[in-house]
Design a protein around this motif. Structure first.
Motif, mmCIF file in Angstrom:
data_model
loop_
_atom_site.group_PDB
_atom_site.id
_atom_site.type_symbol
_atom_site.label_atom_id
_atom_site.label_comp_id
_atom_site.label_asym_id
_atom_site.label_seq_id
_atom_site.Cartn_x
_atom_site.Cartn_y
_atom_site.Cartn_z
ATOM 1 N N LEU A 358 49.831 16.297 15.703
ATOM 2 C CA LEU A 358 49.027 17.510 15.628
ATOM 3 C C LEU A 358 49.465 18.535 16.677
ATOM 4 N N ASP A 359 49.829 18.060 17.853
ATOM 5 C CA ASP A 359 50.298 18.959 18.908
ATOM 6 C C ASP A 359 51.537 19.728 18.453
ATOM 7 N N LEU A 360 52.409 19.067 17.708
ATOM 8 C CA LEU A 360 53.605 19.744 17.199
ATOM 9 C C LEU A 360 53.256 20.863 16.228
ATOM 10 N N GLU A 361 52.050 20.805 15.681
ATOM 11 C CA GLU A 361 51.565 21.864 14.795
ATOM 12 C C GLU A 361 50.748 22.907 15.560
ATOM 13 N N GLY A 362 50.694 22.771 16.886
ATOM 14 C CA GLY A 362 49.953 23.715 17.718
ATOM 15 C C GLY A 362 48.500 23.354 17.926
ATOM 16 N N ILE A 363 48.080 22.161 17.454
ATOM 17 C CA ILE A 363 46.676 21.749 17.507
ATOM 18 C C ILE A 363 46.461 20.834 18.706
ATOM 19 N N ALA A 364 45.606 21.236 19.622
ATOM 20 C CA ALA A 364 45.318 20.439 20.823
ATOM 21 C C ALA A 364 44.022 19.672 20.621
ATOM 22 N N VAL A 365 44.130 18.355 20.411
ATOM 23 C CA VAL A 365 42.964 17.470 20.356
ATOM 24 C C VAL A 365 43.158 16.365 21.379
ATOM 25 N N ARG A 366 42.101 15.667 21.675
ATOM 26 C CA ARG A 366 42.146 14.567 22.649
ATOM 27 C C ARG A 366 42.330 13.247 21.907
ATOM 28 N N SER A 367 43.069 12.334 22.497
ATOM 29 C CA SER A 367 43.182 10.994 21.937
ATOM 30 C C SER A 367 42.979 9.978 23.054
ATOM 31 N N GLY A 368 42.434 8.816 22.698
ATOM 32 C CA GLY A 368 42.212 7.757 23.678
ATOM 33 C C GLY A 368 40.805 7.216 23.582
ATOM 34 N N HIS A 369 40.354 6.606 24.674
ATOM 35 C CA HIS A 369 39.014 6.015 24.683
ATOM 36 C C HIS A 369 37.961 6.963 25.238
#
Length: 413
Positions: A358-369
């Motif tokens: 998603l980051d490669l598409e310009g979308i910043a989301v969080r991943s992890g616990h």
């Protein structure tokens, strides 16, 4: 005193978005879509300029000098405290400025809980807590012999009222719980829980980190004993936040840290401590940061928190509706009342891989616990992706996120 007494007109959200310089940038050659506000909020130009102006024109330590710069710094710092107190409807003298929620909770753990608890006592929390509202209580329990116990979360990601009441047994001395879940967005019935605890003589601490940036909060009306929150999630600088506590607690609690400013008089025979809140503010604080937080409060107040909450509710509903059209999506929880936070998984994809694509598409989301291991365990997952929105996001950005997610889903199929 009444928090948010004057509600402004509905903002022009396009103009509001233009107040945030960082949102204009690109990543990987694509327009940035920032969906990680539960992690940290972006800063409006007014906050950035306020911090810059302090360092350019007023930089000096607070409460240490009678020269002009020292007086200006102290006046601006204490004015920020007063504006922050008014924002949450409390008295400024009951608001301890801290580096954030983590420090605020630790202050209560070491200055309130540690001297009071012992074997047979229980600290009650919940399985939806951030680690910052779990680990400090475990540290206290290790040193006192007290026990930490948690209320379970329902399949919908909520706290059942009957289960909470049943857990408030005579051995419980403190009930520490979040106002809004940082993973599920669940909005807990804080006033109800605090009322039930107070009836039983149990103190309450509320983690307000995810509440203050997104909704009206009147601490005085909640009935809690302690309320902790952080500034960087509410458009302010990092390293800022506060603890509100009932005056009787602040007066009875010993200092958490020793040093300058928290004293009236020091000799080798004895030390006389300052009055609260300064008793708990040893050393040089994050002066520019808290002055910047005062500017952030002014900015949020100018929007009207009722408008902020309504705007984010629209964005969340839009996102949930669009996500239903993507095959293989699992959204964690379905709380009846929630902030604009959505944790999700895609079948066959690890959360970190999904976030990277998603980051490669310009979308910043969080991943992890998301600093919520016990909650992850409740849902039987090791990690999730989390999209978290703020009022400066747009419906077009939600659509861009969903389109990118569908594209990634096809790549992983």
């Amino acid at each position: 005193m009444s928090a948010h007494a004057d509600i402004p007109a509905v903002p022009d959200w396009a103009a509001v978005r233009a107040d945030f310089p960082l949102l204009e940038r690109q990543v990987h050659g694509k327009p940035l879509v920032y969906l990680d506000s539960a992690n940290t909020g972006q800063k409006p130009r007014s906050v950035i300029e306020t911090v810059d102006a302090f360092y350019r024109r007023h930089n000096a330590n607070v409460s240490r000098a009678v020269h002009a710069l020292g007086s200006e710094a102290t006046e601006a710092y204490e004015a920020a405290r007063a504006r922050l107190a008014a924002f949450v409807n409390v008295q400024a003298d009951d608001l301890v400025l801290t580096s954030g929620t983590t420090m605020a909770i630790n202050l209560v753990a070491y200055a309130w809980a540690l001297p009071r608890l012992g074997p047979g006592d229980t600290i009650l929390t919940t399985r939806m807590e951030h680690h910052a509202n779990i680990v400090p209580w475990q540290l206290v329990a290790e040193r006192t012999g007290a026990t930490v116990r948690a209320v379970d979360v329902t399949d919908t990601g909520e706290l059942d009222g009957d289960a909470v009441r049943a857990a408030l047994t005579p051995d419980v001395k403190l009930f520490a719980f979040t106002h809004v879940s940082n993973v599920l967005g669940t909005v807990n019935p804080v006033r109800e829980f605090c009322r039930e605890a107070r009836r039983r003589g149990i103190a309450t601490l509320v983690d307000g980190s995810q509440a203050l940036p997104h909704r009206q909060v009147d601490i005085a009306a909640l009935g809690c004993d302690f309320y902790a929150f952080t500034g960087h999630k509410m458009c302010g600088p990092t390293g800022t936040g506060a603890l509100w506590a009932r005056r009787e607690h602040l007066q009875a609690m010993p200092p958490f840290l020793g040093g300058g400013e928290m004293i009236r008089e020091v000799s080798f025979e004895r030390t006389v401590y300052n009055d609260p809140p300064h008793k708990f503010e040893a050393g040089t604080p994050n002066i520019a940061g808290h002055i910047g937080l005062g500017a952030a409060v002014d900015y949020l107040s100018s929007l009207g928190m009722a408008h902020v909450e309504a705007r984010e509710a629209e964005l969340r509903a839009h996102a949930l509706d669009a996500l239903r059209g993507i095959e293989g999506i699992r959204v964690l929880g379905a709380p009846r009342e929630a902030a604009a936070v959505i944790s999700f998984l895609v079948e066959g994809a690890h959360a970190h891989d999904l976030a990277t694509l998603l980051d490669l598409e310009g979308i910043a989301v969080r991943s992890g616990h998301h600093c919520a291991h016990p909650l992850m365990a409740c849902f039987g997952v090791a990690a999730t992706c989390r999209m978290s929105m703020a009022f400066y996001n747009t419906h077009a950005e939600v659509d861009a996120f969903v389109a990118a997610l569908a594209k990634v889903r096809r790549l992983l199929a």
